[in-house]
Design a protein around this motif. Structure first.
Motif, PDB file in Angstrom:
ATOM      1  N   UNK A 370       0.514  -1.683   0.156  1.00  0.00           N
ATOM      2  CA  UNK A 370      -0.532   0.055   0.266  1.00  0.00           C
ATOM      3  C   UNK A 370       1.270   1.375   0.092  1.00  0.00           C
ATOM      4  N   UNK A 371       2.379   1.491   0.896  1.00  0.00           N
ATOM      5  CA  UNK A 371       2.770   2.566   0.783  1.00  0.00           C
ATOM      6  C   UNK A 371       3.475   2.794  -0.392  1.00  0.00           C
ATOM      7  N   UNK A 372       4.477   1.631  -1.610  1.00  0.00           N
ATOM      8  CA  UNK A 372       4.565   2.263  -2.727  1.00  0.00           C
ATOM      9  C   UNK A 372       3.506   2.007  -3.814  1.00  0.00           C
ATOM     10  N   UNK A 373       2.117   1.838  -3.625  1.00  0.00           N
ATOM     11  CA  UNK A 373       1.860   1.931  -4.426  1.00  0.00           C
ATOM     12  C   UNK A 373       0.947   3.417  -4.376  1.00  0.00           C
ATOM     13  N   UNK A 374       0.723   3.616  -3.544  1.00  0.00           N
ATOM     14  CA  UNK A 374       0.404   5.522  -3.148  1.00  0.00           C
ATOM     15  C   UNK A 374       1.820   6.232  -3.598  1.00  0.00           C
ATOM     16  N   UNK A 375       2.581   6.165  -3.468  1.00  0.00           N
ATOM     17  CA  UNK A 375       4.871   6.949  -3.963  1.00  0.00           C
ATOM     18  C   UNK A 375       3.485   6.459  -5.928  1.00  0.00           C
ATOM     19  N   UNK A 376       3.356   5.321  -6.143  1.00  0.00           N
ATOM     20  CA  UNK A 376       3.073   5.291  -7.711  1.00  0.00           C
ATOM     21  C   UNK A 376       2.569   6.154  -8.341  1.00  0.00           C
ATOM     22  N   UNK A 377       1.264   6.043  -7.502  1.00  0.00           N
ATOM     23  CA  UNK A 377      -0.058   6.938  -7.794  1.00  0.00           C
ATOM     24  C   UNK A 377       0.114   8.690  -7.665  1.00  0.00           C
ATOM     25  N   UNK A 378       0.671   8.962  -6.177  1.00  0.00           N
ATOM     26  CA  UNK A 378       1.063  10.034  -6.468  1.00  0.00           C
ATOM     27  C   UNK A 378       1.942  10.793  -6.438  1.00  0.00           C
ATOM     28  N   UNK A 379       3.279  10.441  -6.258  1.00  0.00           N
ATOM     29  CA  UNK A 379       4.411  11.150  -6.694  1.00  0.00           C
ATOM     30  C   UNK A 379       4.971  10.369  -8.243  1.00  0.00           C
ATOM     31  N   UNK A 380       4.771  10.338  -8.745  1.00  0.00           N
ATOM     32  CA  UNK A 380       4.964   9.293  -9.600  1.00  0.00           C
ATOM     33  C   UNK A 380       5.659   7.992  -9.716  1.00  0.00           C
ATOM     34  N   UNK A 484      15.678 -13.063   5.162  1.00  0.00           N
ATOM     35  CA  UNK A 484      15.152 -13.544   4.420  1.00  0.00           C
ATOM     36  C   UNK A 484      15.318 -13.256   3.403  1.00  0.00           C
ATOM     37  N   UNK A 485      16.991 -13.878   2.440  1.00  0.00           N
ATOM     38  CA  UNK A 485      17.821 -12.815   1.458  1.00  0.00           C
ATOM     39  C   UNK A 485      16.383 -12.391   0.368  1.00  0.00           C
ATOM     40  N   UNK A 486      15.868 -13.624   0.130  1.00  0.00           N
ATOM     41  CA  UNK A 486      15.298 -12.806  -1.796  1.00  0.00           C
ATOM     42  C   UNK A 486      14.228 -11.775  -1.058  1.00  0.00           C
ATOM     43  N   UNK A 487      13.241 -12.401   0.032  1.00  0.00           N
ATOM     44  CA  UNK A 487      11.821 -11.038   0.352  1.00  0.00           C
ATOM     45  C   UNK A 487      13.261  -9.595   0.592  1.00  0.00           C
ATOM     46  N   UNK A 488      14.388  -9.681   1.338  1.00  0.00           N
ATOM     47  CA  UNK A 488      15.144  -8.624   1.180  1.00  0.00           C
ATOM     48  C   UNK A 488      15.622  -7.858   0.113  1.00  0.00           C
ATOM     49  N   UNK A 489      16.112  -8.525  -0.977  1.00  0.00           N
ATOM     50  CA  UNK A 489      16.648  -8.544  -2.000  1.00  0.00           C
ATOM     51  C   UNK A 489      15.079  -7.939  -2.815  1.00  0.00           C
ATOM     52  N   UNK A 490      14.169  -8.812  -2.641  1.00  0.00           N
ATOM     53  CA  UNK A 490      12.747  -7.586  -3.747  1.00  0.00           C
ATOM     54  C   UNK A 490      12.785  -6.974  -3.323  1.00  0.00           C
ATOM     55  N   UNK A 491      12.927  -6.296  -1.827  1.00  0.00           N
ATOM     56  CA  UNK A 491      11.908  -5.156  -1.501  1.00  0.00           C
ATOM     57  C   UNK A 491      12.995  -3.525  -1.547  1.00  0.00           C
ATOM     58  N   UNK A 492      14.266  -4.244  -1.645  1.00  0.00           N
ATOM     59  CA  UNK A 492      15.240  -3.138  -2.754  1.00  0.00           C
ATOM     60  C   UNK A 492      14.775  -2.998  -3.893  1.00  0.00           C
ATOM     61  N   UNK A 493      14.969  -4.336  -4.575  1.00  0.00           N
ATOM     62  CA  UNK A 493      14.194  -3.494  -6.224  1.00  0.00           C
ATOM     63  C   UNK A 493      12.673  -3.093  -6.068  1.00  0.00           C
ATOM     64  N   UNK A 494      12.090  -3.149  -5.620  1.00  0.00           N
ATOM     65  CA  UNK A 494      10.532  -2.448  -5.364  1.00  0.00           C
ATOM     66  C   UNK A 494      11.340  -1.280  -4.983  1.00  0.00           C
ATOM     67  N   UNK A 495      11.598  -0.723  -4.334  1.00  0.00           N
ATOM     68  CA  UNK A 495      12.584   0.699  -3.922  1.00  0.00           C
ATOM     69  C   UNK A 495      13.443   1.498  -5.081  1.00  0.00           C
ATOM     70  N   UNK A 511      15.228   7.741  -6.599  1.00  0.00           N
ATOM     71  CA  UNK A 511      14.954   5.996  -6.710  1.00  0.00           C
ATOM     72  C   UNK A 511      13.329   5.978  -7.873  1.00  0.00           C
ATOM     73  N   UNK A 512      13.565   4.965  -8.421  1.00  0.00           N
ATOM     74  CA  UNK A 512      12.275   4.393  -9.394  1.00  0.00           C
ATOM     75  C   UNK A 512      11.812   3.123  -8.035  1.00  0.00           C
ATOM     76  N   UNK A 513      10.555   4.908  -7.878  1.00  0.00           N
ATOM     77  CA  UNK A 513      10.479   3.014  -7.238  1.00  0.00           C
ATOM     78  C   UNK A 513       8.803   2.649  -7.502  1.00  0.00           C
ATOM     79  N   UNK A 514       8.008   0.633  -7.204  1.00  0.00           N
ATOM     80  CA  UNK A 514       7.048   0.214  -7.815  1.00  0.00           C
ATOM     81  C   UNK A 514       6.778  -0.912  -7.002  1.00  0.00           C
ATOM     82  N   UNK A 515       5.755  -0.741  -7.160  1.00  0.00           N
ATOM     83  CA  UNK A 515       5.010  -1.487  -5.852  1.00  0.00           C
ATOM     84  C   UNK A 515       5.014  -3.338  -5.989  1.00  0.00           C
TER      85      UNK A 515
END
Length: 527
Positions: A370-380, A484-495, A511-515
């Motif tokens: 929900x946080x990253x989705x708001x960033x995508x919608x509201x802050x491009x 949780x190495x994969x989850x940590x890497x995925x979260x950084x990638x989303x950020x 940084x290009x953030x995507x949910x």
């Protein structure tokens, strides 16, 4: 983690090597996940880490299992060892080395050299012996150690064995071992286990058998030097793997770096084999004139319906089944947080599913999406520099920064459960922050602003609230990565970030953030 690291330390981390009489079970998965988490944590800090695992193949237990299955010992060992070797893929493990004691060319020469070193010290001799033996444990028991005349580990009757064997003079090392533990040269964690070892030493140490007849072993194992009628006892053989894998007896370049000169030599083991690692192994090393382990990290047993998960007891659960359905990181999370690190803990599918849906998908996954989705919608999909006030006074960011130190302290103390408790407390605070700050309301205020000043004020509030949560998620991703190495890497990638081991935290600004897809599907399906 993001900090100025200490000068790199050299660390050697090992798991116990399991018998391969059957496929790996969830109880052993707990151990290798412990060791892997430590290895990843110390690598993240910039340390030079070597992680070893392997399989214990020269045992009567394996011989008996092959006979019961009607196949050769070699075939049984090959088939089951391959399943242990596949664990890194299914459990997301980062082994640097894997040793198989029946086929690895490094192992027999090292075991023989260790035997000869102890012989030269005068600590090996031969005599007749009669005692009660548990094949499941591969150890002799005294009658006062039994539970109703049965093995306390396997709840099984013991065999009375009488034969001539080679013995190690453990009694020669009682005083040295007592002093080593009093002085803290070797630490057993938790301290209650060290107290048990100290009490065992105080009661007096007896010499123990380090061979068995080749006939009883069906010729399977490493022959005793100069006595082909005997093979080297599984524990003398198995314990040696920690140094034979580093080239003891073959090529000792690694031995010098990761054993003789290492800053830390940590063994990760289950409580049922503490005696072998905390008494027998240090005594053998003292006899051979070799450095000692620095820490012996002892976890409890994994149980199901209150009983230890065990191949011998027939209640084993294969870890790959749950890892494939829920993801390796989800299984790692449950075992690391919900099974208290140094205590026994019960596993059930019901508890695992509840933790997955509530804590992983419902708390962390929902916060991220929900946080990253708001960033995508509201802050491009991008954040600007936060206000000075946010940087200096935001309580969520300050808590997140303090969590790094808390997690570090808990991992240094071998307390995975407490470290994850601290991380999830931060997750809960971040979720509350989002609910209180209501960034979606700031987004509406930006759209509804009548003047440039109103728009600027609302946009700053929106950016600050999102920056605070995104910055917290960046820290969560970093501290979560060893667990949780994969989850940590995925979260950084989303950020839109990557993070290395240089202690530098990349900036979120720009940084290009995507949910993207949720980190944890709410309803994982059977594969």
């Amino acid at each position: 983690m993001t900090q100025t690291p200490n000068p790199a330390l050299v660390r050697y981390i090992t798991t116990a090597i399991p018998f391969v009489n059957a496929a790996p079970h969830l109880g052993f998965a707990l151990e290798v996940i412990h060791a892997d988490t430590l290895a990843r944590f110390y690598r993240q800090r910039g340390d030079d880490v070597r992680l070893l695992a392997g399989t214990d193949e020269n045992s009567i237990k394996n011989v008996r299992a092959a006979e019961a299955a009607g196949e050769t010992v070699f075939d049984l060992v090959e088939r089951n060892a391959a399943r242990f070797q596949a664990l890194p893929e299914s459990l997301n493990l980062s082994y640097d080395d894997f040793i198989r004691t029946s086929v690895d060319p490094r192992h027999p020469p090292g075991v023989i050299r260790l035997w000869q070193a102890c012989c030269e010290r005068g600590d090996i001799y031969k005599r007749s012996y009669k005692g009660l033996y548990c094949v499941g444990c591969e150890q002799f028991y005294k009658s006062d150690e039994l539970a109703g005349g049965r093995c306390p580990e396997h709840d099984a009757p013991l065999e009375e064995i009488e034969e001539e064997n080679w013995f190690f003079r453990l009694s020669n090392y009682a005083e040295q071992l007592r002093d080593l533990y009093r002085q803290g040269t070797i630490k057993v964690v938790p301290h209650a286990r060290q107290n048990e070892i100290s009490a065992l030493i105080e009661r007096g140490l007896e010499d123990f058998s380090i061979s068995r007849s080749a006939g009883r072993a069906r010729g399977w194992g490493i022959p005793v030097p100069g006595d082909p009628g005997q093979v080297i006892y599984v524990w003398f053989d198995a314990l040696a793997n920690y140094i034979t894998a580093l080239g003891y007896g073959t090529d000792e370049a690694l031995l010098a770096r990761y054993w003789a000169d290492a800053n830390a030599r940590d063994h990760v083991i289950g409580k049922g084999i503490t005696r072998f690692h905390a008494v027998y192994w240090p005594a053998i090393l003292l006899s051979a004139g070799l450095p000692l382990p620095t820490r012996i990290l002892v976890h409890g047993y994994l149980t199901t319906e209150g009983r230890k998960i065990s191949k011998s007891l027939g209640n084993a659960i294969e870890p790959a089944v749950y890892a494939e359905r829920f993801g390796a990181d989800a299984l790692r999370y449950f075992l690391l947080r919900h099974i208290r690190t140094t205590e026994d803990g019960d596993f059930s599918l019901e508890r695992f599913e509840k933790a997955y849906k509530s804590e992983l998908a419902g708390q962390l996954g929902n916060l991220v999406h929900r946080t990253l989705s708001i960033i995508e919608r509201s802050n491009a999909g991008a954040l600007r520099e936060p206000s000075k006030e946010l940087v200096e006074h935001d309580t969520l960011i300050q808590h997140a920064l303090s969590v790094e130190e808390t997690v570090t302290a808990h991992l240094n103390a071998y307390a995975f459960d407490r470290a994850l408790d601290a991380i999830w407390k931060l997750v809960a605070e971040a979720n509350k922050y989002v609910a209180d700050q209501q960034p979606w309301a700031h987004a509406k205020a930006v759209a509804a602003a009548q003047t440039a000043d109103e728009r600027q004020t609302a946009a700053t509030r929106l950016n600050d609230s999102l920056y605070s949560v995104a910055s917290t998620l960046q820290i969560i991703a970093t501290v979560l990565t060893p667990f949780m190495p994969s989850i940590g890497a995925q979260l950084l990638q989303k950020l839109g970030l990557e993070e290395g081991n240089d202690g530098h935290r990349p900036s979120l600004t720009g940084a290009k953030i995507a949910a993207g897809e949720p980190l944890f599907p709410m309803d994982p399906v059977d594969p």
